[in-house]
Write an enzyme that holds these catalytic residues in place. Structure first.
Site, PDB file in Angstrom:
ATOM      1  N   ASP A   1       3.567  44.949  42.998  1.00  0.00           N
ATOM      2  CA  ASP A   1       4.959  44.927  42.543  1.00  0.00           C
ATOM      3  C   ASP A   1       4.981  45.026  41.024  1.00  0.00           C
ATOM      4  O   ASP A   1       4.803  44.023  40.321  1.00  0.00           O
ATOM      5  CB  ASP A   1       5.649  43.649  43.008  1.00  0.00           C
TER       6      ASP A   1
ATOM      7  N   HIS B   1      15.175  45.152  46.987  1.00  0.00           N
ATOM      8  CA  HIS B   1      14.041  45.337  46.077  1.00  0.00           C
ATOM      9  C   HIS B   1      13.202  46.509  46.571  1.00  0.00           C
ATOM     10  O   HIS B   1      13.256  46.895  47.749  1.00  0.00           O
ATOM     11  CB  HIS B   1      13.207  44.055  46.040  1.00  0.00           C
TER      12      HIS B   1
ATOM     13  N   CYS C   1      13.926  48.074  39.665  1.00  0.00           N
ATOM     14  CA  CYS C   1      12.697  47.992  40.455  1.00  0.00           C
ATOM     15  C   CYS C   1      12.305  49.342  41.046  1.00  0.00           C
ATOM     16  O   CYS C   1      11.110  49.666  41.123  1.00  0.00           O
ATOM     17  CB  CYS C   1      12.847  46.940  41.555  1.00  0.00           C
TER      18      CYS C   1
END
Length: 719
Positions: free
Chosen positions: A502, A486, A442
């Site tokens: 995202d 994250h 991520c």
């Protein structure tokens, strides 16, 4: 089953010293077991070998090694400790030394004094466990270890005979129960002074988030399954794709690492007198209330649900003091203790500033010179497309996400696995990810998207935190782990303010949208233990974590604020720590008075061992036969003293048989008392002694009946 019976039989045949030594070694192993994984390999191996060697010597009743062996081992351990920790002081070096010294001390366990020294070291090792963990499992295990050490101490104080381990264990449990009221009173009312009730600065746990981020850091956290926080929503939790717990915001990039912008501490300094503005109606509409229990993180940033507009410590707690800085919540001090927060959030309401200053815009568009030149060139070509020349920020973001989907980017924890062996690290990490590998975690996607957006003229930044949670079925709390760490991006839209984007959701939507459950990691257990059902393991883990959460809330998080709230509930107006101290002192005085009265009641005249009671029974049994014993005979007299006394008396020829049998019974009773048979337990010895006293009573009764019958026969003959 046969092997177990043989083992029990072999243990019963052990000498008293061997049996007590094995019990002490078992207590030592239980105490140091949690330390073994964190000790140096040589220390853990040495402790196990020393204990195993001493257990073998105790089993065989073999002689102990010469003292020079211990001195040589001690010198080697000191040298290895210095080499490992570069010191003989401090937590790590100290625990290493205490553990290895306790193990070496068992190799010279010769007298009761040595057993007392090892017991004291054992109690100290029990305390050291809580420097690493204060979970309910460690607390239960150390309670068991404390009972084992108490029972070993009691055995050392009973040198005569062969008292059973079970009797010592019962006495240890009784002693702990007698001390339980005092322990509860001190827990409730003894003032929590700062250094006394806090772990050393290097002993507290940490979560995985930090104030900066380098590529690969969040991927490392994905392997950390420890708990970062627990959350409970009312009336219902948001959908999984909305569970973004917002942590540190990173705005500055030097080409390798993302860091936070310089923070203005003005509001934190004036926080106690500066109330938060009331929420607007759009925030209150469709809002959700929740309670969070956040583990220590050493950060000021509080990982609260994105969209939180109200947050405060759970009453009656007053710490930590919180203040809202933009969309983030900060604590007045780095979070070094577990925090309980009550909050309200609206993840659907628009958040952020109404405008962006020129200075902030310039900072959020800045990129380091000389880094990632290929990505910069690609961005210029990409933004030169006709539909993006005059596009808004929202349209540019959609175009970047569309590119990510079309180019088949991959979501992986090990993006460098496809590189040839020996490939050197590149200073242009965004170039390698965005144009070559197209595989990453991520933080790779968030970093690349922010760099691309800034180069396209869109102010952007990185937000780190947690995404998603798993529900514990036993208490309905959502568990957020460090593996849920994250990173995502935010960009500035002139129409909507800060907007979350995202890019991970564009590559791996299952990472964001699916709720994680307690059985998602079952494959790891199945692979290691194929014969066992992983569901049982994770059910047990869920139950244990629910119990540990209750332990954290009710025991570990019990603070001075809750102590003062308890006094306020009892009617004490404006209590302070002095009231707590006075109440604790009164409790100690009351306990001392009660304990003194109990000791007076259990004075030596009344406090008798089982064998003393048997000797008094013997004294009362023989007194009618012999009259008052001579003054030099102690009371109660031992069985052998009675045997010698009766043997010295002149008896009638008709009673010589009874006299000899009575003396034999007294010798047998003396053997039970001082020459205890190894195959008899303490309880069995007491039963045998009671049977001997009953036999002696019958002999005395027969003797007296015979003595009374002799004058009657003489009178009949005279008549």
């Amino acid at each position: 089953m046969t092997t177990s019976l043989r083992l029990l039989w072999s243990t019963a045949k052990l000498s008293r010293e061997g049996r007590d030594t094995l019990w002490l070694l078992a207590a030592l192993l239980v105490t140091v077991a949690p330390h073994l994984p964190r000790l140096p390999w040589w220390c853990a191996s040495g402790v196990v070998l020393a204990v195993a060697w001493r257990a073998q010597l105790a089993w065989r009743d073999a002689p102990l090694p010469p003292r020079w062996v211990n001195w040589l081992a001690l010198a080697a351990c000191l040298a290895l400790t210095w080499r490992t920790h570069h010191s003989l002081m401090g937590r790590e070096a100290g625990i290493t030394l205490v553990t290895v010294l306790a193990a070496l001390k068992t190799l010279e366990l010769r007298a009761r004094r040595d057993a007392l020294v090892i017991t004291c070291l054992g109690f100290f090792l029990v305390l050291t466990q809580f420097l690493y963990s204060q979970s309910i499992v460690i607390a239960a295990l150390m309670l068991l270890a404390t009972l084992a050490w108490l029972s070993s101490l009691i055995l050392a104080q009973r040198p005569i005979g062969r008292p059973s381990i079970w009797s010592a264990w019962r006495t240890a449990c009784l002693s702990m129960l007698l001390g339980l009221p005092l322990m509860v009173m001190l827990f409730l009312f003894f003032p929590r002074f700062g250094p006394l009730w806090r772990l050393p600065g290097d002993a507290g746990p940490r979560t995985g988030l930090s104030d900066d981020m380098r590529l690969g850091h969040v991927a490392e956290l994905a392997l950390d399954d420890s708990i970062a926080m627990r959350v409970r929503f009312a009336p219902a939790a948001p959908p999984p794709q909305k569970l973004y717990f917002r942590g540190p915001v990173l705005e500055q990039f030097d080409g390798q690492t993302w860091t936070q912008a310089p923070r203005d501490n003005t509001r934190m300094d004036t926080f106690p007198t500066e109330p938060e503005p009331p929420p607007n109606p759009s925030q209150l509409r469709d809002s959700v209330s929740y309670q969070a229990s956040i583990e220590p993180s050493r950060l000021r940033s509080m990982a609260l649900l994105d969209g939180t507009f109200q947050a405060s410590p759970t009453p009656p707690l007053r710490e930590p003091k919180l203040v809202r800085m933009g969309r983030n919540w900060l604590a007045a001090q780095p979070l070094s203790e577990r925090a309980q927060i009550d909050a309200k959030a609206n993840w659907m309401a628009s958040e952020g500033n109404v405008n962006l200053s020129d200075a902030d815009r310039h900072r959020l568009l800045a990129l380091p010179l000389g880094f990632n030149p290929r990505t910069m060139g690609w961005t210029r070509d990409f933004s030169a497309q006709s539909d993006l020349v005059s596009a808004s920020a929202d349209q540019k973001v959609l175009a970047v996400l569309r590119y990510i989907r079309q180019e088949n980017f991959r979501y992986t924890l090990s993006p460098d696995a496809d590189l040839p062996p020996g490939t050197p690290p590149s200073p242009h990490q965004i170039d390698r990810f965005w144009l070559d590998q197209r595989a990453g975690f991520c933080e790779h996607f968030a970093s690349a998207v922010v760099v691309v957006l800034r180069n396209m003229g869109v102010p952007a930044r990185i937000v780190t935190g947690y995404q998603g949670a798993e529900k514990n079925p036993f208490d309905d709390w959502l568990v957020v782990r460090n593996s849920d760490a994250h990173a995502w991006a935010e960009y500035w839209s002139d129409e909507r303010g800060w907007v979350r984007v995202d890019p991970t959701a564009a590559v791996a939507p299952e990472r964001i949208e699916r709720p994680r459950r307690f059985d998602t990691r079952a494959r790891n257990v199945d692979g290691a233990l194929p014969g066992l059902d992983a569901a049982y393991w994770h059910t047990a883990r869920a139950y244990l974590e629910a119990a540990n959460h209750r332990w954290n809330m009710w025991v570990q998080s019990y603070s001075r604020q809750q102590q003062l709230a308890l006094l306020e509930g009892w009617g004490v107006s404006e209590p302070d720590w002095q009231d707590l101290l006075r109440l604790s002192a009164a409790g100690l005085v009351l306990s001392s008075v009660v304990g003194g009265m109990w000791l007076w009641w259990q004075r030596p005249v009344r406090r008798q061992s089982p064998w003393q009671k048997r000797m008094w029974q013997l004294h009362k049994t023989l007194l009618p036969l012999t009259g008052d014993p001579p003054p030099q005979m102690p009371l109660p007299a031992p069985a052998l003293a009675w045997a010698r006394y009766i043997e010295g008396q002149r008896m009638a020829p008709s009673t010589l048989g009874l006299q000899r049998e009575l003396i034999a019974r007294l010798h047998e009773l003396d053997r039970l008392r001082y020459a205890h048979a190894p195959h008899l337990s303490e309880h069995q010895s007491q039963k045998a002694a009671q049977a001997e006293i009953r036999s002696i009573y019958k002999l005395v009764k027969s003797w007296r009946a015979h003595a009374n019958a002799v004058p009657s026969r003489r009178a009949d003959q005279a008549h």
